[in-house]
Design an enzyme around this catalytic site. Structure first.
Site, PDB file in Angstrom:
ATOM      1  N   CYS A   2      58.863  31.990  57.729  1.00 34.28           N
ATOM      2  CA  CYS A   2      59.311  32.118  56.340  1.00 34.28           C
ATOM      3  C   CYS A   2      60.355  31.052  56.084  1.00 34.28           C
ATOM      4  CB  CYS A   2      59.945  33.481  56.114  1.00 34.28           C
ATOM      5  SG  CYS A   2      58.914  34.847  56.629  1.00 34.28           S
ATOM      6  N   ARG A  28      56.506  26.741  54.116  1.00 40.87           N
ATOM      7  CA  ARG A  28      56.686  27.647  55.246  1.00 40.87           C
ATOM      8  C   ARG A  28      56.071  29.033  54.981  1.00 40.87           C
ATOM      9  NH1 ARG A  28      60.435  25.973  58.835  1.00 40.87           N
ATOM     10  NH2 ARG A  28      60.777  28.110  59.516  1.00 40.87           N
ATOM     11  N   GLY A 102      61.670  35.207  61.305  1.00 41.03           N
ATOM     12  CA  GLY A 102      61.519  35.453  62.738  1.00 41.03           C
ATOM     13  C   GLY A 102      60.863  36.794  62.971  1.00 41.03           C
ATOM     14  N   GLU A 481      36.114  22.058  71.941  1.00 42.18           N
ATOM     15  CA  GLU A 481      37.220  21.900  71.006  1.00 42.18           C
ATOM     16  C   GLU A 481      37.731  20.446  71.026  1.00 42.18           C
ATOM     17  OE1 GLU A 481      38.241  23.322  68.555  1.00 42.18           O
ATOM     18  OE2 GLU A 481      40.294  22.677  68.222  1.00 42.18           O
ATOM     19  N   GLU A 488      36.243  15.048  64.148  1.00 41.55           N
ATOM     20  CA  GLU A 488      36.614  15.332  62.759  1.00 41.55           C
ATOM     21  C   GLU A 488      37.724  14.437  62.237  1.00 41.55           C
ATOM     22  OE1 GLU A 488      38.127  19.259  61.888  1.00 41.55           O
ATOM     23  OE2 GLU A 488      39.204  19.355  63.773  1.00 41.55           O
ATOM     24  N   HIS A 504      20.606  17.778  82.343  1.00 40.58           N
ATOM     25  CA  HIS A 504      19.315  18.228  81.786  1.00 40.58           C
ATOM     26  C   HIS A 504      19.011  17.503  80.484  1.00 40.58           C
ATOM     27  CE1 HIS A 504      18.997  21.352  84.804  1.00 40.58           C
ATOM     28  NE2 HIS A 504      20.267  21.635  84.572  1.00 40.58           N
ATOM     29  N   LYS A 604      40.678  22.438  54.352  1.00 43.17           N
ATOM     30  CA  LYS A 604      41.360  23.332  55.294  1.00 43.17           C
ATOM     31  C   LYS A 604      40.692  24.700  55.333  1.00 43.17           C
ATOM     32  CE  LYS A 604      44.553  24.457  58.187  1.00 43.17           C
ATOM     33  NZ  LYS A 604      44.232  24.000  59.546  1.00 43.17           N
TER      34      LYS A 604
HETATM   35  C1  F6R Z   1      38.686  22.311  62.881  1.00 43.75           C
HETATM   36  C2  F6R Z   1      38.887  23.285  61.835  1.00 43.75           C
HETATM   37  C3  F6R Z   1      37.719  24.024  61.304  1.00 43.75           C
HETATM   38  C4  F6R Z   1      38.067  25.507  61.175  1.00 43.75           C
HETATM   39  C5  F6R Z   1      36.915  26.276  60.525  1.00 43.75           C
HETATM   40  C6  F6R Z   1      37.184  27.753  60.464  1.00 43.75           C
HETATM   41  O1  F6R Z   1      39.857  21.670  63.245  1.00 43.75           O
HETATM   42  O2  F6R Z   1      39.991  23.488  61.398  1.00 43.75           O
HETATM   43  O3  F6R Z   1      36.624  23.858  62.123  1.00 43.75           O
HETATM   44  O4  F6R Z   1      38.342  26.002  62.445  1.00 43.75           O
HETATM   45  O5  F6R Z   1      36.678  25.787  59.242  1.00 43.75           O
HETATM   46  O6  F6R Z   1      38.302  28.017  59.686  1.00 43.75           O
HETATM   47  P1  F6R Z   1      39.031  29.421  59.766  1.00 43.75           P
HETATM   48  O7  F6R Z   1      39.585  29.551  61.148  1.00 43.75           O
HETATM   49  O8  F6R Z   1      40.086  29.354  58.706  1.00 43.75           O
HETATM   50  O9  F6R Z   1      38.006  30.460  59.498  1.00 43.75           O
END
Ligand code: F6R
Length: 609
Positions: A2, A28, A102, A481, A488, A504, A604
């Protein structure tokens, strides 16, 4: 995560300044907002759920009298993002009021102790115990000053906090304190300020005083006084001049949010280790009862599920099915039923594919469990039980700190389930619990010691046309990952496979100089993995190995290596081993002049199917 702010002004109203400063802390968190001022020996308060602008439109946050006040913009951790849980929170007498950032770990014990003494609580927050404890302290020991009562209270708190408290008893003071959550003071000719972060006051002053863990601060019209919480030793600290622009300040001096968030991981991991037992226990009980568990997610969250499927299998002997959420309805939509349990994992809690999978399962009476970073998101509303990953807002589009937080929570669930089912020995359990607690420090060591090395590796391989990422067992998830991060944000086509699968088919791509990143924890797969490295080397591949410190065998085979501290158990390895791969993607993107915070074509939160 926060944002808190407080100020004591010589001239002018505090509320408009607090409002403007909270706006600058909105990154935040922005679930709810509140401001309290002191005027004529009375507390004046406005607060509500919603973003600052929305609340201001209805309540006019600037319209509060007084030259002293505190404010808060919230990222919900305990209690839903509702008005009742919005800060500031006060005691029974409405004479003491507090804002806090916190997590107070022992709040349940303290709350029940206070309830037994007759205190009445309005909210579900951990914060609300703070003004009540101060009230109790002043009641039992009336000779204490306000600051001394705050100090006595803080000594009883376990967990993390940056807090600011005011009282009508000493209406010219704000008392602040810090443990782990950030706190900084600002000073100028018109007054003193306390805030979670420098951007809050940067437009009005660039003179800042950093507050350290274990310190208490008394703000008054005369300035500030710092002392140690444990023994009241005075601390002399002069303001320093901050040269950052406001934009740099929001990123705390880092050039991008992504690297800031990579560096935040020791702290975010510490937060996940403060998870309330009752939530973890509840989800563990549901998992224990389940006859089949699907873990549904997209992208990075899916990789967390993939890693977790190894954790649940190895530690708790629970088979689980990690499924791409976008495939769930087609693949399992007809068979899912009342006996099925869905653990949906989503940073945002708003990803359309994940929610569609959840809706489908819900219509067929399955049990929905949620793991998300955003309390109040759709996923929290549709889940029978949910857990927040406590990472704070993630602004970089590429998920970093939220991935390691998801893994930490999932590992804790697997360990609890294992304990409940009696599946591993006490010694093994003790060792895993100890190693889990060490992970924040382990990640801190990696970032501190390996970042320069990763930068050099990024320089060396930046023009590669394609990358391989290989790992065995749980490291397959880490490899996936690493590959997603590089693809990306650095736009380099990359391939990830379980190392055993590479021969394979994919191995046909390998030719001289082809970079292959191997994830090499020292676990049961180590010997076999060496065989896979040899296969690649024999075909001219360049080996970039992420190894445990002192792994001389793989060091001798690798062209480049990145080291993580020794002794990490296999089931926890994706957390530390993912970090160098996040750094690699970041620095390759920089080498190629791409903005890692805003990769092309991505969002995002993906709210379309
Ligand atoms: C990769 C990334 C995306 C998300 C995906 C799922 O760095 O950020 O692959 O992981 O779009 O998003 P959430 O977790 O918000 O469902």
């Amino acid at each position: 995560m926060c944002g808190i702010f407080g100020c004591i002004l010589k001239e002018g109203n505090a509320a408009p300044l607090i409002h403007a400063s909270l706006k600058r802390l909105e990154y935040r968190g922005y679930d709810s907002v509140g401001i309290a001022t002191l005027n004529d020996n009375k507390i004046q308060l406005k607060k509500d759920q919603g973003k600052i602008d929305e609340v201001h439109r209805i309540l006019n946050l600037d319209d509060l009298p007084g030259t002293i006040g505190i404010g808060h913009t919230r990222w919900a951790t305990h209690g839903a993002p509702l008005k009742v849980n919005a800060h500031p929170h006060s005691d029974c007498t409405s004479e003491i009021i507090a804002v806090h950032n916190g997590i107070i770990e022992n709040f349940i014990e303290l709350k029940s102790e206070l309830q037994n003494l007759g205190h009445i609580f309005a909210s579900k927050t951990d914060t609300e115990i703070i003004p009540h404890l101060i009230e109790e302290s002043m009641k039992t020991n009336p000779s204490l000053s306000f600051a001394e009562a705050v100090q006595e209270t803080i000594k009883r708190l376990e967990g993390s906090y940056a807090l600011a408290v005011m009282s009508t008893r000493e209406p010219d003071k704000i008392v602040c304190a810090r443990n782990e959550s950030p706190l900084v003071l600002g000073v100028n000719g018109n007054g003193v300020f306390c805030a979670s972060d420098i951007p809050a006051f940067l437009p009005i002053t660039n003179k800042a005083v950093m507050i350290n863990n274990g310190e208490l601060v008394i703000l008054s019209p005369n300035g500030y006084e710092i002392k140690k919480i444990k023994d009241s030793t005075p601390v002399n600290r002069e303001p320093e001049t901050i040269e950052w622009t406001p934009e740099m300040a929001v990123k705390q001096g880092y050039p991008h949010f992504m690297i800031k968030e990579i560096h935040e991981q020791p702290q975010t991991l510490r937060n996940t280790l403060r998870m309330q037992d009752n939530y973890l226990d509840l989800i563990t009980t549901f998992l224990d009862r389940a006859s089949e568990v699907f873990m549904v997610a997209c992208g990075t969250s899916y990789h967390a599920c993939l890693a977790a499927s190894y954790m649940f299998s190895k530690l708790a002997f629970l088979p689980t099915y990690p499924v791409y959420a976008s495939e769930f309805v087609e693949q399992h939509g007809k068979s899912v039923n009342i006996d099925s349990t869905i653990l949906a994992v989503s940073q945002s809690g708003e990803t359309a594919d994940t929610l569609a999978a959840v809706t489908c399962a819900q219509q067929r009476a399955a049990t929905i469990l949620g793991l998300t970073n955003v309390i109040g998101s759709t996923l929290t509303r549709v889940s029978r039980v949910y857990i927040g990953t406590q990472s704070g807002p993630e602004i970089g589009v590429a998920a970093t700190k939220t991935f390691t937080s998801q893994l930490s929570v999932l590992a804790q669930l697997a360990l609890r389930l294992s304990k409940k089912r009696g599946k591993i020995s006490q010694d093994e359990m003790d060792c895993l619990e100890e190693k889990l607690l060490q992970l924040p420090d382990t990640v801190d060591t990696i970032v501190r010691t390996q970042e320069e090395k990763v930068k050099q590796i990024a320089k060396k391989y930046k023009d590669s046309k394609v990358f391989f990422f290989l790992g065995r067992g749980i490291s397959t998830a880490t490899a996936f990952e690493g590959r997603l991060k590089l693809m990306e944000i650095a736009y380099i086509p990359s391939i990830a496979f379980p190392a055993g699968e590479s021969k394979h088919g994919p191995i046909s791509l390998v030719e001289n100089g082809f970079p292959v990143v191997f994830i090499c924890p020292k676990d049961d797969s180590h010997k076999t993995l060496i065989g896979n490295i040899m296969e690649m080397k024999a075909r001219g591949a360049h080996i970039i190995a992420v190894i445990e410190e002192g792994d001389e065998q793989i060091k001798a085979l690798a062209d480049d290596y990145i080291e993580v501290p020794k002794g990490i158990p296999s089931v926890l390895s994706p957390i530390p081993f993912a970090v160098p791969l996040q750094l690699l993607a970041y620095y390759v993107a920089l080498e190629k002049n791409y903005n890692p915070d805003m990769p092309r074509n991505l969002a995002k939160s993906v709210t379309v199917k």
